[in-house]
Every structure is written in C-alpha cells, then in structure tokens.
Design an enzyme around this catalytic site. Structure first.
Site, short mmCIF file in Angstrom:
data_model
loop_
_atom_site.label_atom_id
_atom_site.label_comp_id
_atom_site.label_asym_id
_atom_site.label_seq_id
_atom_site.Cartn_x
_atom_site.Cartn_y
_atom_site.Cartn_z
N PHE A 51 0.86 -1.18 0.00
CA PHE A 51 0.00 0.00 0.00
C PHE A 51 0.89 1.23 0.00
CE2 PHE A 51 -2.26 3.58 1.77
CZ PHE A 51 -3.45 3.55 1.05
N ASP A 75 9.29 2.66 1.91
CA ASP A 75 8.13 3.46 2.31
C ASP A 75 7.94 3.25 3.81
OD1 ASP A 75 5.66 4.49 2.94
OD2 ASP A 75 4.65 3.73 1.14
N LYS A 82 2.67 10.67 7.68
CA LYS A 82 1.88 10.35 8.87
C LYS A 82 2.38 11.04 10.15
CE LYS A 82 -0.85 6.72 7.09
NZ LYS A 82 -0.62 5.63 6.16
C1 LIG Z 1 -0.84 5.84 4.67
C2 LIG Z 1 0.24 5.35 3.77
C3 LIG Z 1 0.55 6.01 2.56
C4 LIG Z 1 -0.26 7.18 2.04
O1 LIG Z 1 -0.26 8.28 2.89
P1 LIG Z 1 -1.38 9.41 2.66
O2 LIG Z 1 -0.99 10.50 3.62
O3 LIG Z 1 -2.71 8.80 2.96
O4 LIG Z 1 -1.27 9.84 1.24
C5 LIG Z 1 1.61 5.53 1.82
N1 LIG Z 1 2.31 4.46 2.22
C6 LIG Z 1 2.06 3.81 3.37
C7 LIG Z 1 2.90 2.64 3.77
C8 LIG Z 1 0.99 4.21 4.17
O5 LIG Z 1 0.70 3.53 5.29
#
Ligand SMILES: *Cc1c(COP(=O)(O)O)cnc(C)c1O
Length: 399
Positions: free
Chosen positions: A140, A225, A254
């Site tokens: 994700f 990520d 985040k």
């Molecule tokens: C939440 C998340 C995203 C996307 O972040 P947004 O602020 O919602 O765009 C990307 N990668 C990971 C692993 C995430 O948990």
C-alpha cells in the site's frame, strides 16, 4: 446534535469511500478519544499511525499555536524561517543529508518514484521511458494513479486504468524474486519494510538487509516506504534499522505531522537528491512555515520521550499478554513495537468484533476482513495499556 445525527450527515453528504466504525469522535487527548455523548475510548488505530505522539501533544500544540500568530504559508517562491530548522532536524534524526518536503504520504511516494526515474536517466544513462521499478505485491503506497498502479489489491486497483507503466511486481518477502526481477533498466526497488495495510505483514528476517545488498551490487536504488512504520511505531526510529538496511531514499509522512496536519517528505543523500533542479518538482504547500514548526516539534517529542524504546517495550508486552490469553479463534498475533495485528481464521469477518470492541471502549479497525490492527499512540502509559489489554482480551475471548 447526537452521534447518530453526525453519522447521518456523513452518509448523506460524503462520498461512500469508507465504511467507518459507527463512532463519532469530538474530543481527544493522548491515547483517548470521546464521543459527543461523553463516552470514552482508547484509540487503537492512531489515525493509521499518524498520531504516534498522542492526540494534542502539548509541545506540538504549543508550537502550532505560536506559529499561527506569525506566518503559515509563503510558498517556496520565497524562503521562510521555519523550513530550514525543521529539515535540519529531520536530517539529523534520520541520518540523511537532505530532505524534500511535501504534504501527504502519497506525495512523498510520488517524489521518491520521480527521483528514481530521473536518477536512472541522469546517473545510470538509461533512455528516458525505459526505467523500471520493482515493487512488492500486497503493498500500500497511497491512492494516486501511480500508487494504485503498483497495487495488487482489487479494491484499490480495479477500474482505474489505464495504469502507470514501469512497475514490476514481485512477491513480498522473497529476496530471490527481487534479484531475478532486476535487469539493466531497473532503477529502484521499492517496498514497505513491514506491510501495514496488508495486515502488518512482517517479512522474513534478513529480507531487508538482503535487499540492501542486492541493490548495492546491482547499482539500483533501495527505497523504503516508512510512512506507516516510521517514527518509532515499530520500536525503532525506522523499521529498516532492525537490519541496518539503510535505504537510498526513505518516504516519510503520517506521524511527521504530529497528528496535527499532513506533513511528508523524502530523505536521501545529495548524490540522489541532486537530480532535482529548480522547477523540476514542487508543491504549493510543501515546506510551509506552519508545517515546519509542527514537524520540528513532532520530531522533538519522539526524541525527548524516547518513543522508540517505549514502543519496543510495550509491543513485547502486548504480544506476550495476548498470546498468553490463549484465544481460540486467533491464528496469529504478529507485529513489531506497537504495530500489531491479530489474524483470525480465513473467511472470518472481524467487523462485528470491532463493533464489540467499540462497545467495550476500544477503537480498532479490521483490514482485509479477518485481521484487526492494534496500534495505539506510543505515549500510552503502562496503566492504560493494562486496562486496554483487559478489555481487548475479554472481547476477543467471545469473538
Ligand atoms: C498511509 C500510507 C501512505 C499514504 O499516505 P497518505 O498520507 O494517505 O497519502 C503511503 N504508504 C504507506 C505505507 C501508508 O501507510
């Protein structure tokens, strides 16, 4: 108005792109939230790990309030007096030479992918258009067309074509699959060190360090990520530190915003970051002075309260006490630090269990039907954890 009225408004006026737990939050502090009727809940989602420092942390709120009396938005057409100190702190905390600030997580992802593609042409000599990036199934990385083009989750992916080309998907957790997928057009390998949305999928030990070694010897960028796993959530500042697998580019978001506003960034060393030159990438809001003040304070809290060590210790306790409770329906309890998931049998629908948890005063959300993620703010105290664990175990016993 009552909770029911707010839920009705949401259902009438908001697109139905979520299926929320039917609870309305109107106040929050630390690891607790309250609904309009005054009922109290433990927040075991932490806005998908965006409130690691707890709701309304006084140090972060103070920084925001102070900045709101000065200046909030300048654009990058001018310098401001908050971005530099913020990014210096971010670089020191992460151990990288430079950062590129954006807003939401998915923009950090886009920034990393753009950096890698450009690096492929400018540093590796590839033809523009040939660049390939290896990613992992089950990932994700957010919701833009580029991010969903990498996705293998039908909900995220279906009917959004045409998709962005140039991605090669391999099974998550297999270093051999990555090694085989790399060819002369590969510019980067891009994975989450632990897959959060997939249900807290922890790869086999040694996977991350093996990826580091594969990328170094193949001359491709390793990109992690860490938007969900980063900033102490997994018991280290960043999840790659468990294996010393320092990536060339790290995506952050985040908790960088301290639960107050969206703040994201990539960090990298200059040899990678210098592919960006004036005009080649940007954001109206990225690096704004309010974000600078909030982001700096958010990192200071992680550091001074040693939230990495807290998450590590409390996570061990959470998993131990849950498995000692010997709950019948539960197949696996997995995770690192305070990013944990309880996996029920395949086909089990965990939504009613989440409703029962809510009735007991615990807010958590299932992912992929049969998995519930438990990820409280890292500032949760030992006593609060004891009370929450008791509630969670009592509900899961009758699930
Ligand atoms: C939440 C998340 C995203 C996307 O972040 P947004 O602020 O919602 O765009 C990307 N990668 C990971 C692993 C995430 O948990």
């Amino acid at each position: 108005m009552k909770s029911q009225d707010y839920i009705a408004l949401d259902n009438q006026y908001c697109a139905h792109n979520y299926h929320p737990i039917p609870v309305v939050i109107s106040k929050a502090r630390g690891c607790k939230v309250w609904d309009p009727e005054g009922r109290e809940y433990y927040d075991f989602l932490s806005a998908y790990s965006a409130v690691n420092q707890g709701h309304l942390h006084p140090h972060i709120v103070e920084a925001a309030q102070d900045q709101l009396t000065r200046v909030t938005l300048t654009s990058r057409a001018f310098h401001n007096d908050r971005m530099g100190p913020f990014l210096r702190k971010l670089c020191a905390y992460t151990g990288y030479e430079q950062a590129l600030p954006m807003n939401t997580g998915v923009e950090a992802v886009e920034t990393a992918l753009k950096a890698a593609r450009r690096w492929g042409v400018e540093k590796k000599g590839l033809r523009n258009g040939a660049q390939k990036i290896v990613c992992a199934s089950g990932n994700f990385h957010g919701r833009t067309l580029t991010a969903v083009s990498m996705s293998s989750d039908p909900d995220s992916y279906v009917n959004y074509g045409p998709y962005v080309p140039g991605f090669v998907k391999v099974p998550f957790g297999s270093a051999d699959a990555v090694r085989e997928a790399i060819d002369r057009d590969t510019v980067a390998v891009f994975v989450e060190p632990i897959q959060g949305e997939a249900g807290v999928v922890v790869p086999p030990e040694g996977y991350l360090s093996e990826l580091r070694q594969i990328c170094s010897s193949a001359g491709v960028l390793l990109m992690f990520d860490e938007i969900q796993t980063g900033f102490c959530r997994t018991g280290r500042r960043f999840a790659w530190q468990y294996e010393g697998a320092r990536p060339d580019i790290m995506c952050l978001g985040k908790a960088l915003g301290g639960g107050i506003m969206p703040i994201s960034a990539i960090v990298a060393d200059r040899t990678v970051m210098d592919v960006f030159t004036p005009g080649t990438h940007g954001s109206t809001f990225g690096g704004n002075p309010l974000a600078g003040a909030v982001g700096l304070a958010a990192i200071e809290v992680l550091e001074t309260e040693r939230l990495d060590e807290r998450a590590f210790a409390l996570g061990e306790r959470f998993r131990t006490e849950l498995s000692d409770a010997r709950l019948d329906k539960i197949r696996v309890i997995r995770g690192k630090g305070l990013l944990n998931a309880v996996v029920f049998d395949e086909g089990f629908d965990a939504f009613p269990t989440c409703l029962a948890l809510k009735e007991k005063g615990i807010l958590a959300k299932q992912t992929h039907g049969n998995i519930i993620r438990f990820a409280p703010p890292l500032v949760i105290t030992d006593a609060e954890m004891s009370e929450a664990l008791e509630k969670i175990i009592s509900v899961l016993r009758t699930a």
